[in-house]
Motif scaffolding. Structure first.
Motif, PDB file in Angstrom:
ATOM      1  N   ILE A   1      23.815  39.057  67.553  1.00  0.00           N
ATOM      2  CA  ILE A   1      24.566  38.992  66.307  1.00  0.00           C
ATOM      3  C   ILE A   1      24.757  40.396  65.751  1.00  0.00           C
ATOM      4  O   ILE A   1      25.806  40.749  65.259  1.00  0.00           O
TER       5      ILE A   1
ATOM      6  N   TRP B   1      28.177  44.665  66.285  1.00  0.00           N
ATOM      7  CA  TRP B   1      28.127  43.264  66.666  1.00  0.00           C
ATOM      8  C   TRP B   1      28.109  43.161  68.182  1.00  0.00           C
ATOM      9  O   TRP B   1      28.642  44.023  68.863  1.00  0.00           O
TER      10      TRP B   1
ATOM     11  N   ASN C   1      30.768  38.114  69.318  1.00  0.00           N
ATOM     12  CA  ASN C   1      31.080  37.989  67.898  1.00  0.00           C
ATOM     13  C   ASN C   1      32.205  38.926  67.493  1.00  0.00           C
ATOM     14  O   ASN C   1      33.001  38.606  66.615  1.00  0.00           O
ATOM     15  N   GLU C   2      32.278  40.073  68.141  1.00  0.00           N
ATOM     16  CA  GLU C   2      33.373  41.017  67.907  1.00  0.00           C
ATOM     17  C   GLU C   2      34.715  40.330  68.200  1.00  0.00           C
ATOM     18  O   GLU C   2      35.664  40.436  67.438  1.00  0.00           O
TER      19      GLU C   2
ATOM     20  N   ARG D   1      35.448  37.681  65.605  1.00  0.00           N
ATOM     21  CA  ARG D   1      35.924  38.310  64.368  1.00  0.00           C
ATOM     22  C   ARG D   1      37.376  38.726  64.498  1.00  0.00           C
ATOM     23  O   ARG D   1      38.163  38.607  63.565  1.00  0.00           O
TER      24      ARG D   1
ATOM     25  N   GLU E   1      34.302  33.299  61.814  1.00  0.00           N
ATOM     26  CA  GLU E   1      32.993  33.754  61.357  1.00  0.00           C
ATOM     27  C   GLU E   1      32.110  34.062  62.562  1.00  0.00           C
ATOM     28  O   GLU E   1      32.101  33.291  63.524  1.00  0.00           O
ATOM     29  N   PRO E   2      31.382  35.145  62.545  1.00  0.00           N
ATOM     30  CA  PRO E   2      30.430  35.400  63.633  1.00  0.00           C
ATOM     31  C   PRO E   2      29.359  34.307  63.655  1.00  0.00           C
ATOM     32  O   PRO E   2      29.040  33.731  62.620  1.00  0.00           O
TER      33      PRO E   2
END
Lengths: 375, 318
Positions: free
Chosen positions: B137, B152, B156-157, B160, B165-166
């Protein structure tokens, strides 16, 4: 359905860029197969007969030339749109399906309007199976069938969608000798009953001659001769065709024509009016020999094989290219090995002369080239 | 006569002589451990320390009772089952699709096949660490000006970048199913090369004429795949599924690769522990229970494999 091949050519590119050249598998093949006939493509391996068949099927694209079914140009049509049935050499039956599923498979592929109700499909499958006499075996798997039965299933699968043209690739090569005889009659019968234009490929001249309406003899991609089996046998256009057809094979001699007479070694054996003086190859069919005590051709007997009705006289002659001359004569002639020598008259229409350079036929006397026009 | 008999006798023993190196090694490292495992599993509360002091253990099922009664064991069993049920079908279907695609590629086919095989020859712990970094995360490090720079993980990058949302995939406080999905993705990715290899080999040995026949009969691509390719590949598919389940029940190193030997996110030790993990954990103090758990695992694998074989016998065409 009439199938017309126009200047059909297939060139396979060379395997590697560095070495080897491209292979011309089929060279400028032009022929119109009449509707409803059984045509045998015949030749030694590598002569392009299978390639021709696969081009008709659409599995291979011709390098140049055109293919017509009737008036329709099918050259660029995909195999499934051509309306053909193809029986592969090894049958290619789906091993996980029963006979019934195999036969119904092509019907189940139909989509939209062409799709038949299930009952009709089953009915059609049984019809096709009855035609090839395997309707008792519908629930078996291919592995539970004999070679001959598998062959029939493959034919039924090809016939079930009522193809315009039926193609058979070496249909008998995987069967034993007895079954081969039986199956070729079967193919003949099925073809006659259905009336579907059928092309089959074989390297076995006996097979081709026995059931075909027309045979096409090929060598190294080039068509050598097209005609009715008997005509091609009786009147070969060149030495290759003469040698390829007939069991036992034709006897080939080196001879020369001088003053309208044919000489084999020192003996003038036959009058050959109309041929100018030159060196020739002489093809003499085994049945051309008539034993006579004053015959012009003298051979040294090496063996006499008794076949019952006939005897096969194996003898030697200096001019013969093959080690032995094989002649088939009536058993009444009472030739025996102890005779040492035998003399023959020759039937002129069973003797063929070929130019030594071109190996093309030279006609003499009242021999004349046959035409296939009247077919 | 005696000579001949002697010779026959020697011939008879010669085979055993040649086999002896393999047999001796197998006896020491396979047969004896199996026998010993069974022995320890049925000696109540067995442990090697007490055994070395000459303690005598009663024979009974107490080890099994204790193992099954533990909440930890049930967690391990549940995790293993979930991972198996999710990864085996997923990886098999994906491998089949990829194998069919690879088989139809003409251009640079060898090169592309090699790339697909690379995960197989890469260390799974190393891959796990890379996956852990990808799903992280947040990572933080000291920048050039001694300020704390936060990054990140790439997954998650990407989320995004798409305006999502991550997700807390694997860090402390993460959701159980987030953890499981990371494991599933990792295990599937890791399992693909071998399956692709087997299925591709199978595909290449299928007689091309079946496809030519299908083509002439106007079979659609999907029907060719479902009615011809899959049935003809069924022996290979069965093999891949059976070995997949066996491997799945022995899942351990992949969890270690991502979560470390805590077998769970930070602060939640053992959250994602598996059967093999449980056996390892028990091994130091309670060898009897570890043996019992090993036998239970063996039993489960045995039953599942039997079911697999039974199903594949009905469905496969050999």
């Amino acid at each position: 359905m009439k199938v017309e091949l126009q200047n059909l050519t297939k060139i396979f590119p060379s395997r590697s860029k560095k070495q080897g050249e491209e292979v011309v598998a089929v060279n400028n093949f032009t022929f119109a197969i009449p509707d409803g006939k059984l045509v045998g493509l015949l030749g030694p391996s590598g002569c392009g007969k299978s390639t021709t068949l696969y081009m008709i099927s659409g599995l291979q694209k011709p390098s140049s030339g055109k293919i017509f079914f009737g008036d329709e140009d099918v050259t660029d049509l995909a195999p499934e749109s051509r309306g053909i049935g193809l029986v592969f050499q090894n049958y290619a039956l789906y091993p996980h399906m029963t006979v019934k599923q195999n036969i119904m498979f092509p019907l189940q592929n139909l989509k939209g309007e062409d799709r038949l109700p299930k009952e009709v499909m089953i009915e059609r499958a049984y019809e096709a199976a009855k035609l090839v006499q395997i309707d008792e075996l519908m629930d078996r798997k291919p592995s539970e069938l004999s070679g001959g039965q598998q062959q029939r299933v493959a034919i039924a699968r090809a016939l079930v969608k009522m193809p315009r043209v039926l193609l058979l690739d070496e249909p008998l090569s995987n069967l034993d000798a007895r079954l081969r005889l039986q199956t070729r009659e079967e193919i003949r019968r099925i073809q006659k009953e259905t009336g579907i234009t059928t092309v089959f490929v074989t390297h076995d001249q006996e097979e081709a001659m026995s059931i075909s309406d027309i045979i096409v003899v090929m060598k190294l991609g080039v068509v050598q001769q097209i005609g009715k089996p008997q005509e091609v046998y009786d009147d070969p256009k060149n030495l290759f065709v003469a040698k390829f057809l007939g069991t036992p094979p034709i006897n080939v001699f080196e001879g020369k024509v001088s003053g309208g007479k044919l000489y084999l070694g020192e003996d003038a054996v036959l009058d050959v009016p109309g041929v100018s003086d030159r060196a020739v190859y002489v093809g003499i069919r085994p049945e051309a020999f008539i034993p006579m005590s004053d015959g012009p051709l003298q051979c040294e007997i090496s063996n006499v094989e008794v076949m019952g009705r006939d005897v096969s006289v194996v003898s030697k002659h200096v001019a013969s290219i093959n080690p032995f001359v094989r002649s088939i004569v009536d058993a009444d002639n009472k030739i025996s090995v102890s005779d040492e020598f035998v003399r023959f008259y020759l039937k002129p229409h069973k003797v063929f002369l070929f130019d030594k350079e071109t190996e093309q036929r030279l006609y003499f006397g009242n021999q004349k080239p046959a035409s296939i026009e009247e077919m | 006569m005696a000579e001949v008999l002697k010779k026959i006798k020697f011939e008879k023993w010669k085979g055993w002589l040649y086999l002896s190196p393999a047999i001796i090694l197998l006896l020491i490292f396979t047969v004896w451990p199996i026998f010993n495992t069974i022995r320890m599993a049925f000696l109540e509360d067995f442990n090697t320390l007490q055994a070395s002091r000459g303690a005598v253990f009663e024979i009974g099922f107490k080890n099994f009772e204790k193992v099954i009664g533990y909440k930890d064991f049930l967690t391990c069993l549940g995790n293993t089952m979930i991972l198996c049920v999710l990864t085996v079908p997923l990886s098999t279907i994906l491998a089949l699709v990829i194998a069919v695609c690879l088989n139809s590629i003409k251009f640079l086919s060898r090169f592309i096949q090699t790339i697909f095989f690379l995960p197989y020859v890469t260390n799974s712990i190393a891959i796990g660490m890379v996956f852990a970094a990808m799903f992280n995360i947040v990572g933080s490090f000291l920048g050039t000006d001694n300020q704390i720079v936060q990054t990140w993980g790439i997954v998650n990058e990407v989320l995004r970048a798409f305006g999502m949302e991550p997700i807390n995939w694997i860090n402390s406080g993460s959701d159980y199913w987030a953890n499981i999905w990371v494991m599933v993705i990792y295990i599937v990715w890791n399992a693909l090369p071998f399956k692709i290899l087997i299925l591709l080999g199978g595909l290449q040995s299928v007689n091309k004429q079946y496809y030519e026949a299908a083509k002439i009969d106007g079979t659609s691509r999907i029907r060719t795949f479902t009615r011809i390719t899959v049935p003809l590949l069924s022996p290979m598919i069965a093999y891949v599924v059976i070995t997949g389940f066996i491997g799945g029940f022995k899942e351990y190193s992949s969890i270690v690769g991502i979560f470390g030997d805590g077998m769970g996110p930070a602060g939640e030790k053992g959250k994602l522990n598996t059967m093999v993990g449980y056996i390892y954990d028990s091994l130091s103090l309670h060898q009897g229970r570890a043996s019992a758990a090993a036998l239970i695992l063996f039993g489960i694998i045995f039953i599942v494999t039997m079911i697999n074989l039974y199903v594949s016998k009905k469905k496969t065409h050999y």
